[in-house]
Write a protein that holds these residues in place. Structure first.
Motif, PDB file in Angstrom:
ATOM      1  N   SER A 168       3.367  -0.528   1.018  1.00  0.00           N
ATOM      2  CA  SER A 168       3.507  -1.944   0.725  1.00  0.00           C
ATOM      3  C   SER A 168       2.464  -2.388  -0.304  1.00  0.00           C
ATOM      4  O   SER A 168       2.772  -3.111  -1.261  1.00  0.00           O
ATOM      5  CB  SER A 168       3.363  -2.744   2.024  1.00  0.00           C
ATOM      6  N   ILE A 215       4.175  -7.910   0.427  1.00  0.00           N
ATOM      7  CA  ILE A 215       3.447  -7.181   1.466  1.00  0.00           C
ATOM      8  C   ILE A 215       3.972  -7.666   2.801  1.00  0.00           C
ATOM      9  O   ILE A 215       3.938  -8.858   3.110  1.00  0.00           O
ATOM     10  CB  ILE A 215       1.930  -7.414   1.343  1.00  0.00           C
ATOM     11  N   LYS A 216       4.473  -6.726   3.573  1.00  0.00           N
ATOM     12  CA  LYS A 216       5.073  -7.060   4.861  1.00  0.00           C
ATOM     13  C   LYS A 216       4.265  -6.409   5.966  1.00  0.00           C
ATOM     14  O   LYS A 216       3.746  -5.317   5.813  1.00  0.00           O
ATOM     15  CB  LYS A 216       6.511  -6.561   4.918  1.00  0.00           C
ATOM     16  N   ASN A 247       8.869  -6.674  -3.626  1.00  0.00           N
ATOM     17  CA  ASN A 247       7.649  -5.953  -3.273  1.00  0.00           C
ATOM     18  C   ASN A 247       6.619  -6.813  -2.554  1.00  0.00           C
ATOM     19  O   ASN A 247       5.435  -6.709  -2.805  1.00  0.00           O
ATOM     20  CB  ASN A 247       7.009  -5.347  -4.526  1.00  0.00           C
TER      21      ASN A 247
END
Length: 79
Positions: free
Chosen positions: A25, A70-71, A68
């Motif tokens: 990530s 951030i998870k 894209n």
């Protein structure tokens, strides 16, 4: 009632999967940052023609910031 406790191997696999997920990530987020920097350079360098000459970078950056993000590792079901 017995409580389910994962074994040490399962725990290690979970930690490893979590770290890989977070690393990937961040890599994708940093790639988007690099494209943004190149886009800024293109805008400054091209001046008034930046809309024509930097279109590909702008479209790539737009797609990257959409995909894209951030998870977190956990997914919470909100039903």
């Amino acid at each position: 009632m017995t409580e389910f406790r994962p074994s040490m191997d399962e725990y290690r696999q979970t930690i490893k999967a979590r770290e890989e997920h977070i690393r990937e990530s961040w890599v994708r987020a940093m790639e988007a940052r690099i494209v943004r920097t190149e886009l800024q350079k293109c805008y400054r360098g091209e001046g008034v023609n930046h809309l024509e000459n930097c279109r590909e970078l702008a479209e790539k950056y737009t797609a990257m910031i959409r995909d894209n993000k951030i998870k977190g590792y956990k997914i919470i079901d909100e039903e």
